[in-house]
Motif scaffolding. Structure first.
Motif, PDB file in Angstrom:
ATOM      1  N   ASP A   4       8.378  13.980   8.083  1.00 57.99           N
ATOM      2  CA  ASP A   4       7.635  14.060   6.838  1.00 57.99           C
ATOM      3  C   ASP A   4       8.502  14.235   5.734  1.00 57.99           C
ATOM      4  OD1 ASP A   4       6.196  15.363   4.985  1.00 57.99           O
ATOM      5  OD2 ASP A   4       4.650  15.911   6.587  1.00 57.99           O
ATOM      6  N   SER A  40       6.299  13.022   0.044  1.00 54.89           N
ATOM      7  CA  SER A  40       4.805  13.664  -0.067  1.00 54.89           C
ATOM      8  C   SER A  40       4.449  14.157  -1.313  1.00 54.89           C
ATOM      9  CB  SER A  40       5.005  14.698   1.176  1.00 54.89           C
ATOM     10  OG  SER A  40       5.242  14.306   2.644  1.00 54.89           O
ATOM     11  N   ASN A  86       2.103  14.427  -4.739  1.00 52.57           N
ATOM     12  CA  ASN A  86       0.494  14.704  -5.026  1.00 52.57           C
ATOM     13  C   ASN A  86       0.084  13.606  -5.787  1.00 52.57           C
ATOM     14  OD1 ASN A  86       0.672  17.149  -3.257  1.00 52.57           O
ATOM     15  ND2 ASN A  86       1.258  18.273  -5.185  1.00 52.57           N
ATOM     16  N   TYR A 137      -5.054  23.048   3.088  1.00 51.22           N
ATOM     17  CA  TYR A 137      -3.815  22.450   3.389  1.00 51.22           C
ATOM     18  C   TYR A 137      -3.270  22.825   4.783  1.00 51.22           C
ATOM     19  CZ  TYR A 137       1.287  21.795   2.038  1.00 51.22           C
ATOM     20  OH  TYR A 137       2.378  21.424   2.143  1.00 51.22           O
ATOM     21  N   ASP A 166      -2.653  20.382   8.010  1.00 51.08           N
ATOM     22  CA  ASP A 166      -1.193  20.454   8.704  1.00 51.08           C
ATOM     23  C   ASP A 166      -1.237  20.556  10.165  1.00 51.08           C
ATOM     24  OD1 ASP A 166       1.120  19.581   7.463  1.00 51.08           O
ATOM     25  OD2 ASP A 166       1.320  21.385   5.975  1.00 51.08           O
TER      26      ASP A 166
HETATM   27  N1  ARG Z   1       2.092  17.590  -1.248  1.00 50.24           N
HETATM   28  C1  ARG Z   1       2.943  18.825  -0.708  1.00 50.24           C
HETATM   29  C2  ARG Z   1       3.634  19.502  -2.169  1.00 50.24           C
HETATM   30  O1  ARG Z   1       3.793  18.817  -2.962  1.00 50.24           O
HETATM   31  C3  ARG Z   1       4.092  18.767   0.236  1.00 50.24           C
HETATM   32  C4  ARG Z   1       3.577  18.304   1.720  1.00 50.24           C
HETATM   33  C5  ARG Z   1       4.625  18.479   2.618  1.00 50.24           C
HETATM   34  N2  ARG Z   1       4.176  17.917   3.907  1.00 50.24           N
HETATM   35  C6  ARG Z   1       3.419  18.816   4.698  1.00 50.24           C
HETATM   36  N3  ARG Z   1       2.895  18.140   5.955  1.00 50.24           N
HETATM   37  N4  ARG Z   1       2.834  19.665   4.392  1.00 50.24           N
HETATM   38  O2  ARG Z   1       4.003  20.417  -2.159  1.00 50.24           O
END
Ligand code: ARG
Length: 580
Positions: free
Chosen positions: A119, A122, A124, A315, A319
């Motif tokens: 992962d 990632s 947003n 969140y 996960d």
């Molecule tokens: N979108 C999240 C951020 O910008 C990170 C995600 C990371 N991956 C996960 N499986 N939580 O903080």
């Protein structure tokens, strides 16, 4: 033949067992490159403590218990109990010859193949990527490349933040701007402005906030029109992400996107399973799991919130569903999460709950590949002069501009087309090497001059070393010299010896980076290799070698070095141009 350092380690392990019994079979021989000899082993000191003997005695017993004769010319005990090894030159030459014949440059195949789910990146949706995202993208991509090269199966997961309450306000704002009908905000630079404006309205205008909340409900209920608008926002953002990925040269593709929204349909059943297992309980109206060992500052048990009081999932729930999906559906055996250090507790809790639920059990392992922040010269979070967060696009563009300016400075009359092709390779390579060469867990200071310097631990330095070897090859070709003849590599001069020893460490450096998930070790190795090459090149004329066999041997060493540098840089995601 085994690469000498591993061969020595194996011999030492056998010797320890022979001298002190099988209960010490698992001891780490601690073999490393040495200044005093070719290699040294530091195992005697630790063993001496366990055995209550003097380290030198232990070292002597180990040395006596094995026959190093086929591998070494000299084995000596030094200082408090170091064992120094000088390889037989023939063993060294055979090792290098084997390396030259090996496509994989001595990188061993894994004892068992992992299915690695990694992962990374990632970002947003509806937010521009900023410099904080650069680390996960660069580190994650390097690890994916390394693990894949070793022979593991790698599944990339770009867990983009494309779901949740902010989308209510974002969609309403899009509608207010008439963006529902037009092309919408396809200008990527405006994404941050778009988000900020939506936020401002949400905070200032109760009517808008109300609409935004209703919109969230519609989104979660799967309302067609709402989903359409949502998809529009996601599509605009993905364009932005991929424009960055292209500039960066990372291996992420659209197929690797599995955003938070894709777990939406699994959240309820994930929660239900946790309840059924007796792990999740209602606490203050929220569904929580209290994993043993997690407490807040007051020492009270800390919950992982699966379902919030308002019935929504956040969140953590996502996960948990993702962990379940990655283990039960993707059948990953090694799960990696390349995410900033501030999320350490979140992942520790998610993994703990995954273990309690039985989704995560040995040999399957989950690892948070944490990293520190990127700091400015003032040792605070990197900011623009105006105090804003640095946009990733401008950062990458500046790297290319600076690299190009440097090329102009060095060669004012150089071909502009060549410069334009080289600048991105150098500029982006510099950013990547600077990021990867720092121990990821530490913060590091972003410093243009340092990362673009032609000397020292920099991307350009390694690229120059590689290009320099190719310039030797071009000169050789001009002189009608055919490389790769039947002649063997002969190791005579100390600088040749040092370079050969360095080359033999390639496989170990790659394996080590994969096992520890620390790309900076591979960066350090490549730098040492480039330094060893430079010393060799200074001490040992190649095209003007005293005789033909020596010249061919040195050319072969050059060829091997170029291959190791190019491959190593590629594993870091850095390009290796043949001319600079
Ligand atoms: N979108 C999240 C951020 O910008 C990170 C995600 C990371 N991956 C996960 N499986 N939580 O903080």
């Amino acid at each position: 033949m085994k690469e000498p350092q591993s061969a020595l380690a194996a011999l030492l392990r056998t010797a320890v067992t022979a001298a002190f019994g099988a209960e010490h079979a698992g001891v780490d021989p601690m073999v490393r490159r040495s200044e005093r000899a070719d290699y040294q082993a530091d195992l005697a000191m630790g063993l001496a403590k366990t055995l209550r003997q003097s380290p030198r005695q232990v070292a002597a017993a180990v040395v006596a218990a094995a026959d190093f004769g086929s591998l070494c010319d000299r084995v000596e005990i030094a200082g408090p109990g170091f064992i120094n090894f000088t390889l037989k030159t023939s063993a060294l030459e055979q090792g290098v010859a084997a390396l030259a014949a090996d496509e994989r440059l001595g990188v061993p195949r894994p004892a068992s193949v992992d299915r690695v789910v990694i992962d990374y990146s990632s970002p947003n949706v509806a937010k521009e990527m900023h410099v904080g995202h650069v680390r996960t993208t660069i580190i994650g991509d390097a690890l994916a490349r390394v693990l894949e090269f070793i022979g593991h199966e790698v599944i990339r997961q770009n867990h983009i933040g494309d779901w949740g309450t902010p989308f209510g306000m974002l969609i309403e704002h899009l509608l207010d701007l008439g963006g529902g009908e037009t092309r919408g905000h396809s200008s990527l630079g405006e994404l941050n402005e778009f988000y900020r404006a939506a936020r401002v309205k949400f905070d200032a205008d109760p009517e808008f906030a109300d609409r935004a909340r209703q919109r969230v409900v519609l989104l979660q209920a799967g309302d067609t029109r709402t989903l359409e608008l949502w998809r529009k926002l996601v599509a605009i953002s993905e364009l932005h992400f991929f424009s960055i990925y292209e500039k960066l040269g990372v291996t992420l593709s659209p197929a690797d996107i599995r955003g938070e929204s894709s777990y939406n349909s699994m959240l309820a059943e994930t929660a239900a399973e946790l309840e059924r297992l007796g792990l999740a309980k209602i606490n203050d109206g929220a569904l929580c799991v209290f994993a043993p060992g997690f407490v807040n500052r007051e020492g009270e048990p800390l919950p992982l919130i699966v379902r919030k009081q308002d019935g929504g999932f956040g969140y953590a729930a996502t996960d948990l569903a993702a962990l379940r999906y990655r283990t039960q559906t993707l059948h990953g055996t090694r799960l990696l999460y390349v995410v900033g250090a501030p999320q350490a507790q979140h992942f520790a809790m998610v993994f703990a709950v995954g273990e309690l639920a039985g989704w995560l059990k040995p040999p399957v392992r989950a690892e948070h590949v944490a990293f520190g922040a990127v700091l400015g010269a003032d040792k605070k979070m990197l900011k623009t002069r105006a105090g804003d967060t640095v946009r990733l696009v401008s950062l990458l563009d500046e790297a290319v501009e600076r690299a190009e300016a440097e090329l102009v400075r060095r060669e004012p009359n150089g071909d502009p087309a060549v410069r334009r092709a080289l600048a991105p390779q150098i500029g982006i390579g510099a950013i990547k090497y600077a990021d990867l060469s720092n121990d990821r867990i530490k913060d590091y200071v972003f410093d243009w001059d340092r990362m673009l310097a032609a000397e020292g631990r920099t991307g350009p330095y390694l690229q120059y070393a590689h290009a320099r070897i190719h310039s030797i090859f071009r000169k050789a070709a001009e002189g009608g010299i055919v490389r790769g003849g039947a002649g063997a590599i002969v190791v005579v001069e100390p600088a040749e010896r040092a370079l050969a020893l360095e080359l033999l460490g390639f496989g170990r450096a790659v394996t080590d980076a994969a096992e520890t998930l620390h790309p900076h070790r591979l960066c350090g190795y490549l730098y040492d290799l480039a330094v060893a090459f430079s010393a060799f090149f200074e001490a040992c004329p190649v095209l003007r070698a005293p005789d033909e066999p020596t010249r061919d041997s040195r050319l072969a060493l050059c060829g091997l070095t170029a291959r190791a540098l190019a491959r190593g840089l590629d594993l870091l995601g850095i390009q290796a141009p043949e001319r600079m």
